[in-house]
Design a protein around this motif. Structure first.
Motif, PDB file in Angstrom:
ATOM      1  N   GLU A 124       0.837  -1.207   0.000  1.00 20.15           N
ATOM      2  CA  GLU A 124       0.000   0.000   0.000  1.00 20.15           C
ATOM      3  C   GLU A 124       0.866   1.249   0.000  1.00 20.15           C
ATOM      4  O   GLU A 124       0.586   2.203  -0.740  1.00 20.15           O
ATOM      5  CB  GLU A 124      -0.908  -0.001   1.235  1.00 20.15           C
ATOM      6  CG  GLU A 124      -1.952  -1.108   1.262  1.00 20.15           C
ATOM      7  CD  GLU A 124      -3.197  -0.741   0.472  1.00 20.15           C
ATOM      8  OE1 GLU A 124      -3.303   0.415   0.014  1.00 20.15           O
ATOM      9  OE2 GLU A 124      -4.056  -1.628   0.302  1.00 20.15           O
ATOM     10  N   ARG A 125       1.903   1.250   0.803  1.00 19.83           N
ATOM     11  CA  ARG A 125       2.733   2.451   0.977  1.00 19.83           C
ATOM     12  C   ARG A 125       3.476   2.830  -0.302  1.00 19.83           C
ATOM     13  O   ARG A 125       3.740   4.017  -0.537  1.00 19.83           O
ATOM     14  CB  ARG A 125       3.719   2.244   2.128  1.00 19.83           C
ATOM     15  CG  ARG A 125       3.035   2.216   3.484  1.00 19.83           C
ATOM     16  CD  ARG A 125       3.918   1.627   4.557  1.00 19.83           C
ATOM     17  NE  ARG A 125       4.990   2.515   4.962  1.00 19.83           N
ATOM     18  CZ  ARG A 125       5.946   2.165   5.823  1.00 19.83           C
ATOM     19  NH1 ARG A 125       5.975   0.938   6.340  1.00 19.83           N
ATOM     20  NH2 ARG A 125       6.886   3.021   6.152  1.00 19.83           N
ATOM     21  N   VAL A 126       3.831   1.857  -1.136  1.00 19.71           N
ATOM     22  CA  VAL A 126       4.549   2.167  -2.374  1.00 19.71           C
ATOM     23  C   VAL A 126       3.593   2.365  -3.549  1.00 19.71           C
ATOM     24  O   VAL A 126       4.033   2.553  -4.693  1.00 19.71           O
ATOM     25  CB  VAL A 126       5.609   1.098  -2.715  1.00 19.71           C
ATOM     26  CG1 VAL A 126       6.659   1.009  -1.625  1.00 19.71           C
ATOM     27  CG2 VAL A 126       4.966  -0.270  -2.970  1.00 19.71           C
ATOM     28  N   GLY A 127       2.294   2.340  -3.281  1.00 20.46           N
ATOM     29  CA  GLY A 127       1.319   2.634  -4.313  1.00 20.46           C
ATOM     30  C   GLY A 127       1.129   1.544  -5.345  1.00 20.46           C
ATOM     31  O   GLY A 127       0.728   1.812  -6.480  1.00 20.46           O
ATOM     32  N   LEU A 128       1.387   0.276  -4.955  1.00 18.51           N
ATOM     33  CA  LEU A 128       1.245  -0.838  -5.887  1.00 18.51           C
ATOM     34  C   LEU A 128       0.208  -1.850  -5.405  1.00 18.51           C
ATOM     35  O   LEU A 128       0.285  -3.036  -5.727  1.00 18.51           O
ATOM     36  CB  LEU A 128       2.609  -1.532  -6.078  1.00 18.51           C
ATOM     37  CG  LEU A 128       3.690  -0.706  -6.783  1.00 18.51           C
ATOM     38  CD1 LEU A 128       5.035  -1.433  -6.748  1.00 18.51           C
ATOM     39  CD2 LEU A 128       3.293  -0.387  -8.218  1.00 18.51           C
ATOM     40  N   ALA A 129      -0.773  -1.373  -4.661  1.00 21.46           N
ATOM     41  CA  ALA A 129      -1.759  -2.280  -4.063  1.00 21.46           C
ATOM     42  C   ALA A 129      -2.493  -3.104  -5.114  1.00 21.46           C
ATOM     43  O   ALA A 129      -2.857  -4.252  -4.863  1.00 21.46           O
ATOM     44  CB  ALA A 129      -2.757  -1.480  -3.223  1.00 21.46           C
ATOM     45  N   GLY A 130      -2.705  -2.537  -6.290  1.00 26.28           N
ATOM     46  CA  GLY A 130      -3.403  -3.273  -7.326  1.00 26.28           C
ATOM     47  C   GLY A 130      -2.519  -4.165  -8.173  1.00 26.28           C
ATOM     48  O   GLY A 130      -3.002  -4.846  -9.091  1.00 26.28           O
ATOM     49  N   ARG A 131      -1.199  -4.178  -7.854  1.00 25.08           N
ATOM     50  CA  ARG A 131      -0.255  -4.953  -8.662  1.00 25.08           C
ATOM     51  C   ARG A 131       0.467  -6.019  -7.851  1.00 25.08           C
ATOM     52  O   ARG A 131       1.509  -6.514  -8.259  1.00 25.08           O
ATOM     53  CB  ARG A 131       0.814  -4.022  -9.281  1.00 25.08           C
ATOM     54  CG  ARG A 131       0.285  -2.853 -10.090  1.00 25.08           C
ATOM     55  CD  ARG A 131      -0.610  -3.269 -11.248  1.00 25.08           C
ATOM     56  NE  ARG A 131      -0.046  -4.284 -12.111  1.00 25.08           N
ATOM     57  CZ  ARG A 131       0.755  -4.021 -13.156  1.00 25.08           C
ATOM     58  NH1 ARG A 131       1.093  -2.778 -13.424  1.00 25.08           N
ATOM     59  NH2 ARG A 131       1.200  -5.011 -13.899  1.00 25.08           N
ATOM     60  N   GLY A 132      -0.084  -6.409  -6.711  1.00 28.51           N
ATOM     61  CA  GLY A 132       0.589  -7.360  -5.834  1.00 28.51           C
ATOM     62  C   GLY A 132       0.887  -8.692  -6.485  1.00 28.51           C
ATOM     63  O   GLY A 132       1.908  -9.326  -6.182  1.00 28.51           O
ATOM     64  N   ASP A 133       0.006  -9.131  -7.405  1.00 25.66           N
ATOM     65  CA  ASP A 133       0.209 -10.427  -8.042  1.00 25.66           C
ATOM     66  C   ASP A 133       0.886 -10.307  -9.409  1.00 25.66           C
ATOM     67  O   ASP A 133       0.999 -11.301 -10.138  1.00 25.66           O
ATOM     68  CB  ASP A 133      -1.120 -11.169  -8.179  1.00 25.66           C
ATOM     69  CG  ASP A 133      -2.153 -10.386  -9.000  1.00 25.66           C
ATOM     70  OD1 ASP A 133      -1.863  -9.221  -9.358  1.00 25.66           O
ATOM     71  OD2 ASP A 133      -3.239 -10.939  -9.257  1.00 25.66           O
ATOM     72  N   ALA A 134       1.350  -9.108  -9.765  1.00 25.51           N
ATOM     73  CA  ALA A 134       2.032  -8.905 -11.044  1.00 25.51           C
ATOM     74  C   ALA A 134       3.474  -9.387 -10.959  1.00 25.51           C
ATOM     75  O   ALA A 134       4.162  -9.135  -9.960  1.00 25.51           O
ATOM     76  CB  ALA A 134       2.006  -7.431 -11.428  1.00 25.51           C
TER      77      ALA A 134
END
Length: 250
Positions: A124-134
């Motif tokens: 969340e803090r690095v702004g990649l919450a929607g890319r966790g499984d990428a």
């Protein structure tokens, strides 16, 4: 006054008779955010490599929390609580973003459960919450850099060494990277080698200017950019743009 977190004394190295770094004395306080700048060939990157164990010095010493670390290998230095980010991201391209963060969190957390929770929080803090499984190897350049900065956040080192963290980024990515580095600095002392003066203005607490293998000047951002010696050696007449303008690569 408390002892410096990191200290060098008469640190230097030569290549083929050329002094790349000349007996540099350097003190870094706990909690500081320091930027190293200078023209190409000034010695700042070589100095950085001696701090991180990527380059052995010919002379002088490096101390971390009073312990002599000059001569140790890079992995030994990392184990002491020093996080290192080079220009090429050191990430696991075959794993997804969350797996990379989880592996980093395991170094600092007491349990698997705590490491998983920390990985999700950093995502969340690095702004990649929607890319966790990428898969990391499929991400854009800036996002891969943020994954590595997130890994540093998750591992919670005492000292972070960053080599040109904004290189090759768009203006938007540069601003986000500056925010991430300030976030890292809330818990860790940070040293940044960088050429982008607008980026340095966004983050710097104190700036050390290298020239011809020596420290030419040291002080606040405003102090060093107004120093005639720094302008003669490095900046010339280049404008220093504000943080809301396009970045100027020095």
């Amino acid at each position: 006054m408390s002892a410096p977190l990191l200290q060098t004394r008469r640190l230097g190295v030569s290549f083929g008779g050329v002094h790349a770094v000349r007996e540099v004395d350097f003190d870094l306080a706990e909690g500081e955010l320091r930027c190293l700048i200078g023209p190409n060939g000034a010695g700042k990157s070589t100095f950085f490599k001696m701090l991180s164990g990527q380059q052995l010095p010919d002379r002088g010493e490096v101390f971390f929390r009073g312990r002599r670390i000059s001569g140790l290998a890079a992995h030994q230095i990392a184990r002491l609580g020093i996080g290192i980010k080079t220009q090429v991201p050191s990430v696991f391209d075959g794993l997804d973003v969350l797996q990379n963060l989880h592996l980093a969190a395991l170094r600092a957390q007491p349990s698997e459960r705590a490491a998983r929770a920390e990985a999700h929080a950093v995502l969340e803090r690095v702004g990649l919450a929607g890319r966790g499984d990428a898969r990391v190897g499929e991400l854009a350049h800036g996002q891969r850099q943020w994954v590595e900065l997130g890994m540093i956040l998750a591992s919670r080192p005492a000292l972070v060494l960053l080599d040109e963290p904004a290189a090759g980024m768009t203006h938007h990515e540069v601003r986000k990277t500056a925010a991430l580095i300030r976030e890292i600095n809330r818990a860790s002392t940070v040293v940044v080698v960088e050429h982008d003066m607008a980026f340095i203005r966004m983050i710097a607490g104190r700036v050390t200017v290298f020239n011809r293998g020596e420290v030419l000047a040291e002080g606040s951002f405003d102090d060093v950019v107004s120093d005639p010696r720094v302008r003669d050696a490095y900046l010339g007449n280049k404008p220093i743009h504000s943080s809301n303008q396009e970045t100027d690569h020095a």
